[in-house]
Scaffold this active site. Structure first.
Site, short mmCIF file in Angstrom:
data_model
loop_
_atom_site.label_atom_id
_atom_site.label_comp_id
_atom_site.label_asym_id
_atom_site.label_seq_id
_atom_site.Cartn_x
_atom_site.Cartn_y
_atom_site.Cartn_z
N ARG A 33 0.82 -1.21 0.00
CA ARG A 33 0.00 0.00 0.00
C ARG A 33 0.85 1.26 0.00
NH1 ARG A 33 -1.82 1.76 6.01
NH2 ARG A 33 -0.05 0.95 7.19
N THR A 144 11.91 3.21 8.93
CA THR A 144 11.56 2.63 7.64
C THR A 144 11.93 3.54 6.49
OG1 THR A 144 9.74 1.39 8.62
CG2 THR A 144 9.65 1.73 6.25
N LYS A 169 15.12 0.08 7.92
CA LYS A 169 14.25 -0.99 7.43
C LYS A 169 13.77 -0.61 6.03
CE LYS A 169 9.90 -3.38 8.49
NZ LYS A 169 8.86 -3.61 9.51
N LYS A 171 11.77 -1.11 2.61
CA LYS A 171 10.60 -1.77 2.03
C LYS A 171 10.96 -2.22 0.62
CE LYS A 171 7.53 -1.29 5.34
NZ LYS A 171 6.89 -2.45 5.99
N ASP A 199 12.01 -5.61 4.41
CA ASP A 199 10.64 -6.07 4.60
C ASP A 199 9.97 -6.15 3.23
OD1 ASP A 199 8.13 -6.73 5.40
OD2 ASP A 199 7.76 -4.93 6.59
N GLU A 227 12.14 -9.72 6.30
CA GLU A 227 10.83 -9.91 6.92
C GLU A 227 9.78 -10.30 5.88
OE1 GLU A 227 7.81 -7.25 9.75
OE2 GLU A 227 9.79 -6.48 9.17
N ASP A 252 6.00 -12.10 9.85
CA ASP A 252 5.19 -10.99 10.35
C ASP A 252 3.72 -11.31 10.10
OD1 ASP A 252 3.91 -8.66 11.04
OD2 ASP A 252 4.93 -7.38 9.61
N LYS A 276 3.01 -7.83 16.95
CA LYS A 276 2.32 -6.54 16.89
C LYS A 276 1.01 -6.63 17.65
CE LYS A 276 4.36 -5.36 12.42
NZ LYS A 276 4.12 -5.11 10.98
N SER A 304 4.90 -2.26 14.88
CA SER A 304 3.65 -1.49 14.94
C SER A 304 2.99 -1.53 13.57
CB SER A 304 3.92 -0.05 15.38
OG SER A 304 4.95 0.54 14.61
N ASP A 329 10.77 -2.19 16.04
CA ASP A 329 10.31 -1.51 14.82
C ASP A 329 9.15 -0.60 15.20
OD1 ASP A 329 9.79 -0.89 12.15
OD2 ASP A 329 8.57 -2.68 11.84
N ASP A 331 8.79 3.00 14.71
CA ASP A 331 8.90 4.36 14.17
C ASP A 331 7.57 4.90 13.67
OD1 ASP A 331 8.86 2.52 12.02
OD2 ASP A 331 9.76 3.98 10.68
#
Length: 366
Positions: A33, A144, A169, A171, A199, A227, A252, A276, A304, A329, A331
């Site tokens: 997304r 991230t 991290k 993406k 991730d 991840e 995850d 999470k 989160s 994680d 942030d």
């Protein structure tokens, strides 16, 4: 039905829900997304003494499937009925009631669970980390890097390192053919001392994951972990990847609750798990996941779901008390243009700073 309590005992009197939209200072982009705001249902649980605890249920359609409307209906319907009238100090019983009242709806259950914890911490005059058993109010976090082209990622990574972040991290998973080159660009930009974790947010097939991770290993790019490389339901694929790469693999989206983690452990499908609150239903279930992972020598991270300062504050309080094997994680609230609340956590560079005030320190909506 809620148990009958003595008139001298403070009871849970109100449970309310408010929708809150928080603009982000930078678009947040993953393989699943792109968003410029965080959307959440903010929950308030108030006792007969007028003390209020706060919780939060984020809307993340692509991961949990929960909507604001659904979370609001769950909180103000069956979950409210489950806790109103209960002893405000009987945290364990109230949280058990929340957990068993409805199936799934983990974000809504987490919001009420956290609000009940916050309420009890406030009633006792201690911070939420202290209630959970912590002696620290500072929790380091990664930051991230949204999915993007190599040049943009390199520039952003350099900026974040300059701001003090030591773990990035990235993406990935948006384009397996170019993911490796983007990681190379970031490593070249920040040097060898900065931690880089990836991730994929379910964005690769198992074969793509092995190929990309293999390229990164051959180039010696020092990736800390990868991840959720494959689809959440593809535990066979996750195990296949984990068995064929040297880089640690973290589950995850594949893990919501204990049954999921037991299956991941049984299949040896991952080396670490990202816990999470909005996936598992609250602080108690999250702690149980951490304990199960540790019992099986599995690495742990607490993350989160792009919550604001309430959800991140609760997750950081858990990390402060229970610890993790890798940098947290947390942030998500850092991305907010400004806090939608009065009070609550702050960021000191790469550190989440929890307030030394009762509960989560939230005093109201800004």
């Amino acid at each position: 039905m809620s148990p009958t309590v003595s008139p001298t005992v403070s009871t849970v009197e109100q449970v309310t829900a408010t929708r809150v939209s928080t603009p982000l200072h930078t678009p947040f982009v993953t393989a699943l997304r792109r968003t410029t705001t965080t959307e959440a249902v903010v929950v308030r649980v108030t006792d007969s003494d007028g003390v209020t605890g706060w919780g939060e249920a984020p809307q993340v359609w692509q991961v949990t499937g929960e909507s604001l409307a659904g979370a609001e209906a769950c909180v103000t319907g069956p979950l409210r009925a489950a806790v109103v009238g209960r002893d405000a100090d009987d945290l364990a019983a109230s949280c058990r009631a929340v957990g068993r009242t409805v199936a799934a709806n983990y974000g809504a259950k987490a919001a009420v669970d956290v609000a009940l914890h916050d309420l009890v911490a406030r009633r006792r005059g201690v911070s939420l980390p202290v209630l959970l058993g912590s002696t620290t109010l500072r929790v380091p976090t990664d930051v991230t890097l949204s999915a993007g082209d190599a040049a943009t990622l390199a520039t952003t990574a350099t900026k974040r390192v300059g701001e003090g972040f030591g773990t990035l991290k990235m993406k990935v998973g948006t384009d397996a053919a170019t993911d490796a080159s983007r990681v190379r660009a970031v490593r070249d930009a920040v040097g060898d001392e900065v931690g880089i974790r990836l991730d994929a947010n379910q964005g690769w097939t198992a074969r793509e994951a092995v190929r990309v991770i293999g390229l990164l290993e051959d180039d010696g790019l020092g990736v800390e972990l990868v991840e959720q490389p494959v689809a959440a339901a593809d535990l066979d694929g996750l195990a296949w990847v984990t068995a064929r790469v040297g880089t640690p693999v973290m589950a995850d989206e594949s893990v919501y609750g204990l049954r999921d983690l037991v299956e991941v452990i049984r299949r040896r499908a991952a080396d670490l798990v990202n816990v999470k609150l909005a996936k598992c239903g609250g602080l108690g279930p999250a702690r149980a996941l951490l304990e199960l992972a540790r019992a099986h020598q599995m690495g742990t991270v607490v993350g989160s779901m792009m919550e604001s300062h309430i959800g991140v504050g609760a997750a950081a309080s858990l990390v402060a008390a229970a610890g993790t094997t890798a940098v947290a994680d947390l942030d998500a609230a850092w991305w907010a243009e400004e806090s939608p609340y009065v009070g609550g956590l702050s960021y000191d560079g790469p550190v989440v700073v929890l307030p030394d005030t009762p509960g989560l320190g939230i005093e109201g909506l800004a």
